[in-house]
Design an enzyme around this catalytic site. Structure first.
Site, PDB file in Angstrom:
ATOM      1  CB  CYS A   1      -0.038  -7.362   1.225  1.00 58.34           C
ATOM      2  SG  CYS A   1      -0.318  -6.113  -0.031  1.00 58.34           S
TER       3      CYS A   1
ATOM      4  CB  CYS B   1      -4.155   5.383   3.656  1.00 60.08           C
ATOM      5  SG  CYS B   1      -5.689   5.847   2.829  1.00 60.08           S
TER       6      CYS B   1
ATOM      7  CE  LYS C   1      -2.691   5.935   9.756  1.00 59.08           C
ATOM      8  NZ  LYS C   1      -1.482   6.402   9.091  1.00 59.08           N
TER       9      LYS C   1
ATOM     10  CG  HIS D   1       2.007  -2.832   3.386  1.00 57.04           C
ATOM     11  ND1 HIS D   1       2.606  -3.996   3.794  1.00 57.04           N
ATOM     12  CD2 HIS D   1       1.010  -3.206   2.540  1.00 57.04           C
ATOM     13  CE1 HIS D   1       2.014  -5.018   3.216  1.00 57.04           C
ATOM     14  NE2 HIS D   1       1.047  -4.567   2.440  1.00 57.04           N
TER      15      HIS D   1
END
Lengths: 491, 400
Positions: free
Chosen positions: B88, B213, B340, B344
């Protein structure tokens, strides 16, 4: 002829105990006659257990934790009607998990419910020519939904160590009859047994064959039937053991509890399981008769020696019985027996191909849970590596094999997630720190929500890691499970 | 210590696609969207780009491997295009590569672009990453939420935090990010949420609920970098320059030894220390004006405040609940809405974080604009707390 017999014994009964009432009630619309026999529970393998993992658990129960005990073994026999692999030495998987010396001769025994007694006869013969055998028996049979067998059967395993001494029980006599009496059968590739009429099996098969083989075993042992203190005869027919005892002149009080109410009939394993239970309670001098029916019959007579109480399995039948938890979800049972296709979601589609080259290279780490311990710092590495993780001062080629399977550990961090496909949700895993060093991110098994917390003490169990349904392969690894009461504590 | 990167390279232009469930857009479309904005901002022609770095993580969805997909999508003039994959943190790694190339004088202008098309998987969440042939034979088939949730269990144990209090603090993290993201037209999730919604949401991985998440989305972001003198020669006045670009990668110590207690991210502390040294920052909480951190999960952001030395060890729960990292707080965090609200798209996230810093430093952030921030910090984390790639970058106006 020198004395040979049993030098160790052990058992394993999976933690889940399926409520027969739950099964009967779920199927009552279809098979109401089963409600009448819905007593007690039957042992049920977790989704990550099969006959190999059950056998390994029983072997560990028998062998204890000391490496020296294992090094003396000459051969390993694994008897089961439900061996996971049709081609691949199933006993070889157990040997790798138990880290037995490579000089061990291992073989699978299958084909009949008397595979285990056949192995017992082989092991006794081997003992006479010098050499210890570890005899393992396990079964995790599939049955049809709504059948009597679904209620009657149970999943379990047993282990016997046989040799020339020091003996816990001496074999005084044995006998066998081979007859092509087909009470049930299962063609290769099928997974459920087909049974012939019960009355014929009982009256013509068992009542016809078993008294003869029992009489011959008693004759070989130079004993009269009434001298027998414990009579073991696994059968799913209610009270047939008592009838057979009467027919053979054995004392009524000698008939052993067949664990029908708590475990169910564990197929190839059941005779040895009941024998292990009898040995746990035997007193010096006690005479035990084990008889098992199946395409003929076999019988063995043992006498407990003065040393019988010097040995204790790690948990034993009594300990495992006490550790059960009732399972009331019938669909869980069906799913674990691969008889109910649950929605897996796309996450369940992940390829689980196993690179067998990689496995063989790392077989000690994967199958044996062997880490690498730096001989200078004592730091434990899993998986083992050429260079150590020592911060600021990595050492090279200093790691020595450091087995972790018999060590306990503590949970450092954990989570329980509902995202990935898992047959026992939530999927729980976390970092565990081993006593004496070493840390591994591990799956937890035999756990319910709330069983794991930071600091929980865990021990290692050998389980199915993944099933590769695309290619029909199964891989195994070790998982952590909370340390629960021992046989001694629970007795 | 090396001379460092401070003020040697400036941003010439940036672009960022709208993030979200871009059902109608291919990864190529997303790349073009970010690239067009960056090129217009930089005011250059494609021939002026010397080399490019392409960050994308997933191979089974999106564009596939290598540098070719970006070169083809953007019809780049046969320059070097190198694919970067570092979990990431790949976006930040692409930036670091482009900046280093410029600083080395190997090229005058370099492009870094990240893209991820996650919504072609058919389900929510990230696909399982392939980890070779050995690890799957022993390591659990773990998912990101559970890997990061372990931070919470270890943090609770280490600092003796009441589970309900920690749950409330991480809820505040998400409430704050949603409040920020609601003001951002490029964010994926643009609704404010309440603490109660967070606390009552279904559990994904104990103790993380749905709102703990980050979202899963499609998106792309691009940055064009050059030397400050070239930027000025191209007519740029206010220059945003790189003050520090650091990355620390786990070597197995956290995962294998029993020394790491699981309650923090070791590499984040290593990278932060180096980044502060490189940027000449001695009092982070006073000197850092804003942060974009890798809030893949709310607990990650909370712990990261300590790892970046913006909160004392064990003090992040209090600081979070006191609003220190809210938009009006002392060190605003995720002023754009963070992972958030952006979701992502793995390879793009690091560059998306830089985009917000760039807008804020140039006073272009519209309704989200903070009052004259000087230094912005970007924290981009790939992998899991126990084993990861952690990038910490600091940017600011030239000379700040």
């Amino acid at each position: 002829m020198s004395s040979v017999g049993i030098t160790g014994y052990g058992a394993y009964i999976p933690r889940l105990r399926l409520s027969r009432k739950a099964v009967a009630q779920a199927n009552a619309w279809f098979a109401p006659q089963l409600l009448a026999r819905a007593r007690g529970s039957r042992a049920m393998a977790n989704w990550d257990e099969d006959s190999i993992t059950l056998a390994v658990a029983a072997a560990r129960d028998c062998l204890g934790t000391a490496d020296e005990d294992r090094a003396a073994l000459r051969s390993v026999l694994l008897a089961s009607g439900t061996l996971p692999f049709a081609a691949r030495l199933n006993a070889g998987v157990a040997c790798a998990a138990l880290r037995l010396p490579e000089s061990v001769r291992a073989a699978d025994l299958a084909g009949s419910q008397t595979a285990a007694p056949a192995g017992l006869a082989q092991a006794l013969a081997a003992a006479r020519s010098g050499g210890d055998t570890l005899l393992l028996a396990a079964d995790t049979r599939r049955t049809r939904a709504g059948s009597a067998q679904e209620l009657d059967y149970g999943d379990a395993a047993a282990a016997l160590r046989l040799g020339a001494g020091p003996l816990l029980a001496e074999c005084l006599g044995e006998a066998a009859i081979t007859a092509d009496f087909v009470d049930h059968f299962r063609l290769a590739g099928e997974d459920i047994d087909y049974h012939w009429e019960e009355r014929w099996v009982r009256d013509e098969g068992i009542a016809g064959l078993m008294p003869r083989v029992i009489a011959r075993a008693l004759e070989a042992a130079a004993l009269r039937p009434e001298q027998i203190d414990r009579f073991i005869f696994p059968s799913t027919f209610a009270r047939l053991d008592a009838q057979l005892a009467r027919q053979c002149g054995l004392r009524a009080e000698a008939v052993a509890d067949n664990l029908a109410d708590s475990v169910g009939d564990s197929g190839a394993a059941h005779g040895l399981l009941l024998l292990a239970a009898a040995l746990e309670q035997a007193q010096p001098g006690q005479l035990i008769l084990l008889a098992q029916f199946g395409n003929g019959g076999q019988a063995f007579v043992f006498r407990a020696t003065a040393r019988i109480n010097e040995f204790r399995p790690r948990r034993g039948v009594g300990g495992w019985l006490a550790r059960g938890v009732e399972e009331t979800h019938y669909t869980r049972f069906l799913a674990y027996k691969e008889q109910l296709a649950l929605e897996r979601g796309m996450r369940g589609e992940q390829d689980r191909k196993t690179a067998l080259t990689t496995y063989y290279r790392h077989r000690e780490a994967i199958a044996g849970l062997v880490a690498g311990r730096c001989r200078h710092t004592g730091e434990v590495h899993f998986p083992p590596s050429r260079i150590s993780y020592t911060q600021g001062a990595p050492a090279q080629d200093t790691q020595e094999p450091h087995p972790l399977a018999e060590r306990q550990a503590s949970v450092l961090s954990w989570s329980a997630e509902y995202l990935s496909f898992h047959l026992s949700p939530p999927h729980q895993y976390g970092q565990v720190d081993f006593d004496g060093g070493g840390r591994i991110l591990m799956d937890f098994t035999d756990v319910a929500p709330g069983d794991i917390a930071s600091g929980t003490r865990v021990e290692m169990v050998f389980r199915i890691k993944d099933n590769d349904e695309l290619r029909g392969f199964r891989r195994y690894f070790w998982k952590a499970t909370p340390v629960r009461g021992t046989a001694a504590a629970e007795a | 210590m090396s001379m460092g990167i401070r003020d040697k390279v400036a941003i010439l232009g940036m672009g960022c696609s709208r993030f979200g469930e871009r059902w109608d857009s291919s990864p190529e479309d997303l790349m073009v969207e970010a690239y067009n904005e960056a090129m217009a901002d930089a005011g250059i022609a494609p021939e002026q780009i010397g080399a490019a770095w392409f960050s994308t993580h997933m191979e089974d969805v999106g564009t596939g491997r290598g540098g070719i997909p970006m070169s083809v999508a953007l019809r780049l003039p046969n320059i070097a295009v190198t694919r970067i994959e570092n979990f990431c943190a790949g976006g930040s790694e692409a930036i670091r590569s482009a900046v280093y190339a410029v600083a080395a004088g190997a090229c005058d202008i370099a492009l870094a672009l990240g893209v991820e098309k996650l919504k072609d998987t058919g389900y929510g969440g990230l696909p399982m990453a392939a980890v070779g042939t050995y690890i799957p034979q022993w390591s659990p088939n773990a998912v990101a939420p559970a890997n990061f949730a372990q931070l919470a269990s270890a943090y609770r144990a280490r600092h003796r935090v009441d589970p309900a209090l920690l749950k409330r603090a991480i809820a505040h993290v998400s409430v704050k990010s949603h409040a920020n993201g609601a003001k951002n037209p490029k964010a994926h999730l643009r609704k404010e949420i309440t603490e109660e919604q967070c606390l009552k949401a279904p559990i994904i991985a104990e103790p993380l609920g749905l709102f703990d998440c980050c979202g899963v989305s499609d998106g792309a972001a691009a940055v064009i970098v050059t030397r400050p003198d070239i930027a000025r020669s191209l007519g740029r006045k206010d220059l945003v320059t790189f003050k520090a670009l650091q990355s620390a990668v786990s070597n197995g110590w956290e995962m294998q030894s029993s020394e790491w207690d699981g309650s923090y991210v070791h590499t984040a502390r290593v990278a932060a220390r180096k980044a502060y040294a490189e940027a000449g920052v001695s009092k982070p909480r006073q000197q850092i004006g804003m942060t974009e951190v890798h809030d893949c999960f709310s607990i990650t952001e909370l712990v990261t405040m300590e790892d970046l030395f913006l909160a004392e060890e064990g003090g992040a729960v209090r600081d979070v609940l006191d609003g220190v990292f809210d938009a009006e707080g002392q060190v605003p965090c995720q002023i754009d809405g963070g992972l958030k609200c952006f979701g992502h798209p793995v390879g793009a996230s690091g560059i998306r974080m830089l985009y917000e810093m760039y807008l804020q430093l140039l006073g272009r952030a519209g309704p989200r604009q903070l009052k004259q921030p000087k230094l912005g910090l970007i924290h981009n984390l790939g992998g899991q707390p126990a084993q990861n790639v952690c990038s910490v970058s600091i940017v600011g106006l030239e000379g700040a």
